[in-house]
Design an enzyme around this catalytic site. Structure first.
Site, PDB file in Angstrom:
ATOM      1  N   GLY A  19      18.703  58.141 -13.066  1.00 37.06           N
ATOM      2  CA  GLY A  19      19.544  56.950 -13.161  1.00 37.06           C
ATOM      3  C   GLY A  19      18.752  55.793 -13.706  1.00 37.06           C
ATOM      4  N   SER A  22      16.053  55.149 -10.780  1.00 34.64           N
ATOM      5  CA  SER A  22      15.464  56.223  -9.987  1.00 34.64           C
ATOM      6  C   SER A  22      15.614  57.579 -10.659  1.00 34.64           C
ATOM      7  CB  SER A  22      16.118  56.275  -8.599  1.00 34.64           C
ATOM      8  OG  SER A  22      17.496  56.590  -8.721  1.00 34.64           O
ATOM      9  N   ASP A 135      28.317  50.198  -3.232  1.00 32.64           N
ATOM     10  CA  ASP A 135      28.311  50.915  -4.510  1.00 32.64           C
ATOM     11  C   ASP A 135      28.981  52.280  -4.361  1.00 32.64           C
ATOM     12  OD1 ASP A 135      27.854  51.200  -7.225  1.00 32.64           O
ATOM     13  OD2 ASP A 135      25.800  51.923  -6.995  1.00 32.64           O
TER      14      ASP A 135
END
Length: 209
Positions: A19, A22, A135
Site C-alpha cells: 500500500g 506499508s 478507514d
C-alpha cells in the site's frame, strides 16, 4: 530473501500486499508453527504521520479482542528502525470474494455474512474499546477460510474520548476518498458515525455491484 523478525517470525520470500504506507508479508511463527501477516510501515516515505499511526494501530489492536477484528500477535518497539506489526494470517481478500464480478450480491448474504459481522466489529470498537476505525473499506476487510469477516488496519484509528483533540488537517483527512464521510473529507471533527457512513458505502457497493 527471508529474514528473521523479532527473533520469532521467519518471513516468506514473496510480498503479499503493498500500500501507500506499508507492505505486508506472510511469515511463519516459529513458536506456534502457524502462518502470520507481518505489516512493515514505510518510515522513509510517510513523513511525520507514520509514528503516530504505528502507535495508534498497536494500541488499538492490543485492546481489541473480537471475532471479526484481526488478532494482534506482536510488534516492534516504536523507537525501532523497522516498524512492524504482526497479526493473524488471513488468506482471502474481501474484494475478490464479493466485488470482483461487478454484479449485485444477494441481499440476505450481504446482510448476514457481511453487514452484521462488520457492524458487530465496529460496535465493539466503539462501545467496548472506545475506538473509531476511520478507514472502513473493502481493502481493510479480509475473510478467513471458515468465512469469518475480519476488519484490518487500525493505523488511523482514534480513541473516541480524543474527539476534541487538535490534530493536523492532513491527519483528519487520511483515509480512502470513496468511503470517507463528509466531515472527514472536509477535515472537521469526526466521531463513530463516520465509521457507520463508511460501512453504508461498503454495503451499497455490495448490493448494487
Amino acid at each position: 530473501m527471508p529474514e528473521l523478525l523479532l527473533g520469532r517470525f521467519q518471513t516468506m520470500a514473496v510480498e503479499i500486499r503493498e500500500g501507500g504506507m506499508s507492505t505486508v508479508k506472510k511469515a511463519l511463527d516459529l513458536q506456534t508453527g502457524k502462518f502470520v501477516a507481518v505489516k512493515f510501515l514505510d518510515i522513509s516515505s510517510s513523513g511525520e504521520l507514520i509514528g503516530p499511526m504505528f502507535r495508534n494501530e498497536v494500541d488499538s489492536l492490543k485492546s481489541l479482542k473480537h471475532l471479526n477484528i484481526a488478532k494482534f500477535i506482536a510488534s516492534s518497539e516504536p523507537s525501532s528502525d523497522q516498524l512492524l506489526i504482526v497479526t493473524e494470517w488471513i488468506e482471502k481478500r474481501f474484494s475478490e470474494a464479493y466485488l470482483s464480478s461487478g454484479t449485485p450480491n444477494d441481499p440476505w448474504e450481504v446482510l448476514s455474512n457481511v453487514g452484521i459481522p462488520l457492524a458487530s466489529a465496529i460496535a465493539n470498537a466503539h462501545m467496548v474499546r472506545n475506538c473509531e476505525h476511520r478507514d472502513i473499506k473493502p481493502g481493510n476487510i479480509m475473510i478467513t477460510d471458515s468465512g469469518d469477516i475480519k476488519v484490518m488496519d487500525f493505523g488511523i484509528a482514534r480513541a473516541t474520548d480524543d474527539i476534541g483533540a487538535t490534530m493536523t488537517s492532513t491527519w483528519n483527512v487520511v483515509g480512502t476518498a470513496q468511503y470517507l464521510s463528509p466531515e472527514q473529507a472536509t477535515g472537521e471533527v469526526a466521531d463513530g458515525r463516520s465509521d457507520l457512513y463508511s460501512l453504508g458505502c461498503v454495503m451499497y457497493e455490495l448490493l448494487t455491484g
